[in-house]
Design an enzyme around this catalytic site. Structure first.
Site, PDB file in Angstrom:
ATOM      1  N   ASP A 458       0.821  -1.100  -0.078  1.00  0.00           N
ATOM      2  CA  ASP A 458       0.114   0.023  -0.058  1.00  0.00           C
ATOM      3  C   ASP A 458       0.786   1.270  -0.010  1.00  0.00           C
ATOM      4  O   ASP A 458       2.018   1.237   0.093  1.00  0.00           O
ATOM      5  CB  ASP A 458      -0.939  -0.163   1.185  1.00  0.00           C
ATOM      6  CG  ASP A 458      -2.223   0.649   0.876  1.00  0.00           C
ATOM      7  OD1 ASP A 458      -2.345   1.246   0.093  1.00  0.00           O
ATOM      8  OD2 ASP A 458      -3.117   0.726   1.830  1.00  0.00           O
ATOM      9  N   GLU A 461       3.310   6.822  -2.426  1.00  0.00           N
ATOM     10  CA  GLU A 461       3.272   7.836  -3.224  1.00  0.00           C
ATOM     11  C   GLU A 461       4.038   9.207  -2.254  1.00  0.00           C
ATOM     12  O   GLU A 461       3.776  10.143  -2.754  1.00  0.00           O
ATOM     13  CB  GLU A 461       1.518   8.268  -3.390  1.00  0.00           C
ATOM     14  CG  GLU A 461       0.928   7.195  -3.839  1.00  0.00           C
ATOM     15  CD  GLU A 461       0.415   6.396  -3.027  1.00  0.00           C
ATOM     16  OE1 GLU A 461      -0.779   5.348  -3.357  1.00  0.00           O
ATOM     17  OE2 GLU A 461       0.488   6.373  -1.652  1.00  0.00           O
ATOM     18  N   ASP A 523      -8.633   3.755  -3.781  1.00  0.00           N
ATOM     19  CA  ASP A 523      -9.720   3.865  -2.862  1.00  0.00           C
ATOM     20  C   ASP A 523     -10.989   4.454  -3.648  1.00  0.00           C
ATOM     21  O   ASP A 523     -11.464   5.675  -3.582  1.00  0.00           O
ATOM     22  CB  ASP A 523      -9.316   4.815  -1.740  1.00  0.00           C
ATOM     23  CG  ASP A 523      -8.389   3.965  -0.828  1.00  0.00           C
ATOM     24  OD1 ASP A 523      -8.124   2.997  -0.832  1.00  0.00           O
ATOM     25  OD2 ASP A 523      -7.346   4.763  -0.197  1.00  0.00           O
TER      26      ASP A 523
END
Length: 783
Positions: A458, A461, A523
């Site tokens: 996950d 970024e 998401d």
């Protein structure tokens, strides 16, 4: 700002030529479109007879030298590198940023070079009678106009111009609006002229319309905070043109792609770097272009069969007991499932931190927990991110050893772009430091030894700007390259420790990320709009990073998910490359009522029935670099309608999937495009013939899935006894033929062994061990 004006010298270079280019200062006109240099107005093409031509400030020439290299890597691929004299890229190999793996991807082509007189020459030495330098192979031709500087790339086989710079585009007074190349402190701009009917697609996981004309996209890896914010988790500087080429910018710098947004006829590409490293791959077939591109940047290996099964997750499962209960309930309801996922509650310090310290209070002994899931036929997926909280003992260890990304001031950099719950500055592991990579990989070892099957990689970024990576990667490249290196480290750790093809479940990515399967769409909101944008994101990503992409069934956040939308999203997930349900709230099918459970179970079982087909498509992905989820134009590039379809897709070459974007209980009238040929509805047998639009009224239990004529569709029977893919190894396959004649084809079994299958009448014949049952089910066109 500098405008590249003329080629002053041309000399041979390996696979092509190297040119010296003279650039001069220019200014963008105030209050009107266009650019102006200090050269004579006539040389610039300015209409000096215009009666209302204003008096304009003339900048000094202040000439500057640039280098242009044009080199063919293969018959149909050319690399165009443009940079100021002395720029770093001119001394580096193509793979210096870690994106390109093989800069040649084939035998060196024979390149022929000629000078062509096409009109009056320029004023430079030796240019009086020559206007162009032309390079060509058997497949492609590059024309370099010397003065004024311009570039065109042509397909010699079709005679089509694939791309040309925008030197012809001017406003009424003759000022150029899209000079071929502009360079300055804000980056380097390449302006390409768009043809009248030219469509641009790609640029990674973009959640807007598939055709990018009219859009302005900023390619910077972001925690996009959803699929409707205009940001992207996985932007990729790779695009396709309907004129017949794929473009790839070999850079980690931020790229702004203005696709006819500011100027309707211009594709403007701004790279936040001093250099352009552009690859052009020419072919009328987008599948061929993707094969060539992935030969450069890598392809995904076929993951284990269980990865193609059903995954279940939730943010968050809070204990081993809760997850065991979910696994047991899956079995009670006879819903096949292969993977359960645990989000950060497995950690002791779990808020934007991953230090691999297992929370025994919540989950007990890890090996025992994993073994308990395996006894239920389930594998464990574990969440991670590459950030460390100062509250963790790993933070001090990593800082002391120099394993953390440092800022320009030498201190550990802080995660940017994602809010933290307590304000503490999280640090980032430096994946350009080989020792830090080994340390991070070693933290996975005990988990893998205990049987953890996959890691959800996950985030990634959050690397801030102005860092100082250990390996000297320029700071302006580092941000977008960070997720590529992060996922590479974890993927390599899995492969080395287990000896099997690795699998991650990554959120962020960049060019080359397709070689580290898989990725998911981030998401999404639990709405019809969220589902719609998710499909668009997957289609766009498929054209730039082709491989194993998926999404969170039901969306991750937002309004309470209706049972009907959950069913519709489950139908989409069942026919996606990977299938995972996940969200802030429960995503188990029984949480949405008996009707939703019954329908969802039916679609999950259908997915398991189709696993032999998915397995064949997965082999195509590994061998050819084609995505599992395919825009219609990938298989039907000459279909003018298919090129803009982004509300349906192909799963592999032969299954047309038509998601139903609706959250209501009643039947829905669904209109969709059917490409050329005959098609049969997988569930009803209804026939369609394309090209043309079709309509179906579909109740909640149905979604249109059409099978293409000529398809040999392998399936297997799935009943209440199938808990997971573990139960499928010895089950016989059944071959369904759609409008197909007898013949011979090759298949690959679940064990990876290829075998030939011959169909004679209603009988399947094969050599050696093969999983097919003896008879064929035919679905003929006359039905």
């Amino acid at each position: 700002m500098y405008l590249l004006r003329e080629i002053t010298a041309v000399r041979p270079y390996e696979g092509g030529v190297e040119c010296a280019i003279r650039a001069v200062r220019c200014v963008e006109l105030p209050g009107t479109p266009g650019y102006l240099t200090g050269e004579p107005a006539a040389d610039q093409g300015i209409e000096t007879t215009m009666p209302n031509l204003p008096k304009l400030p003339v900048p000094p020439l202040d000439p500057r030298g640039f280098v242009l290299r044009v080199a063919f890597g293969s018959e149909d691929a050319v690399r165009i590198t443009l940079a100021p004299e002395g720029a770093r890229v001119l001394g580096e190999e193509p793979g210096w940023l870690g994106i390109v793996l093989d800069g040649t991807h084939g035998p060196a082509p024979r390149v022929r070079t000629a000078d062509v007189a096409v009109g009056p020459g320029g004023s430079g030495p030796g240019m009086a009678d020559t206007a162009q330098t032309v390079l060509h192979t058997g497949r492609m031709r590059v024309r370099l106009t010397r003065r004024p500087f311009a570039v065109a790339v042509e397909d010699t086989a079709t005679g089509r111009t694939l791309l040309r710079t925008g030197e012809r585009l001017r406003q009424v007074a003759g000022f150029p609006m899209a000079p071929p190349v502009l360079a300055g402190d804000s980056g380097t701009v390449l302006n390409l002229e768009l043809g009248p009917d030219e469509r641009i697609t790609g640029f990674g996981e973009q959640f807007g319309p598939l055709v990018k004309n009219g859009q302005r996209l900023r390619l910077r890896v972001e925690d996009a905070l959803g699929t409707g914010t205009g940001m992207a988790y996985k932007p990729v500087p790779v695009w396709h043109s309907s004129s017949g080429y794929l473009g790839f910018l070999n850079t980690g710098a931020v790229v702004t792609a203005d696709v006819g947004h500011r100027r309707p006829d211009v594709l403007g590409l701004t790279v936040d770097d001093e250099a352009l490293d552009l690859w052009i791959i020419g072919s009328p077939s987008p599948k061929t272009r993707l094969s060539r591109y992935t030969a450069l940047t890598g392809r995904a290996a076929v993951p284990p069969l269980w990865a193609l099964g059903y995954w279940m997750g939730r943010c968050r499962y809070h204990s081993a007991a809760e997850m065991n209960e979910v696994g047991d309930t899956m079995r009670e309801h006879a819903v096949p499932c292969d993977v359960l996922h645990v989000d950060p509650d497995w950690l002791v310090v779990d808020r934007l931190n991953c230090d691999f310290i297992w929370n025994t209070e919540r989950f007990g002994d890890r090996a025992a927990f994993v073994a308990g899931l395996r006894a239920r036929g389930l594998r464990l997926s574990v969440w991670e991110l590459p950030y460390l909280d100062p509250a963790s003992p790993r933070h001090a260890e990593a800082r002391e050893r120099g394993y953390l990304v440092r800022g320009a001031d030498g201190e550990p950099a802080e995660v940017a772009g994602t809010p933290s719950p307590d304000g503490r500055p999280r640090a980032l592991v430096d994946f350009t430091n080989p020792e830090a990579v080994t340390w991070w990989q070693d933290l996975h070892a005990e988990f893998l030894d205990d049987g953890v099957a996959v890691f959800k990689t996950d985030f990634g970024e959050g690397l801030p700007d102005r860092t100082a990576p250990a390996d000297g990667t320029p700071a302006h490249h580092a941000h977008n390259l960070y997720p590529l290196r992060y996922n590479a480290a974890v993927s390599s750790a899995i492969a080395a420790r287990t000896g099997r093809p690795p699998l991650v479940w990554g959120r962020s990515g960049w060019a080359g990320s397709q070689r580290y399967p898989g990725q998911w769409g981030g998401d999404a909101e639990s709405t019809v709009a969220g589902m719609r944008s998710t499909v668009r994101g997957g289609l766009s990503y498929a054209l730039s990073a082709p491989g194993f992409w998926s999404h969170d069934i039901g969306g991750f956040f937002g309004p309470e998910l209706t049972p009907e939308l959950y069913v519709r999203w489950t139908q989409l997930g069942a026919l996606s490359p990977l299938m995972r349900a996940h969200g802030l709230r429960p995503r188990e099918p029984w949480a949405f009522g008996d009707r939703a459970l019954e329908i969802a179970r039916r679609w999950v079982r259908l997915r398991y029935e189709l696993l032999p087909y998915l397995w064949q498509v997965a082999r195509e992905t590994a061998e050819h670099g084609w995505p599992l989820l395919r825009p219609l134009a990938l298989e039907f590039p000459d279909d003018p309608v298919a090129g803009s379809v982004d509300d349906s897709f192909l799963l592999g070459p032969d299954l047309l999937v038509v998601p139903v974007f609706d959250d209501g209980p009643g039947p829905v009238r669904r209109r969709f495009w059917v490409p050329q040929g005959g098609w049969t509805d997988l569930l009803t047998g209804e026939r369609h013939t394309g090209p043309g639009h079709a309509e179906q009224t579909v109740g909640l239990e149905r979604m249109p899935v059409l099978v293409r004529d000529g398809c040999w569709l392998p399936r297997l029977a799935v009943d209440d006894t199938v808990r997971s893919t573990d139960d499928l190894a010895d089950r016989p396959w059944q071959l369904h033929l759609y409008g197909a004649a007898d013949g011979l084809r090759e298949f690959t079994g679940f064990d990876g062994s290829p075998f030939d299958v011959r169909v004679e009448g209603d009988v399947v014949r094969a050599e050696g061990d093969q999983p097919f049952a003896g008879r064929v089910v035919r679905h003929m066109a006359e039905r």
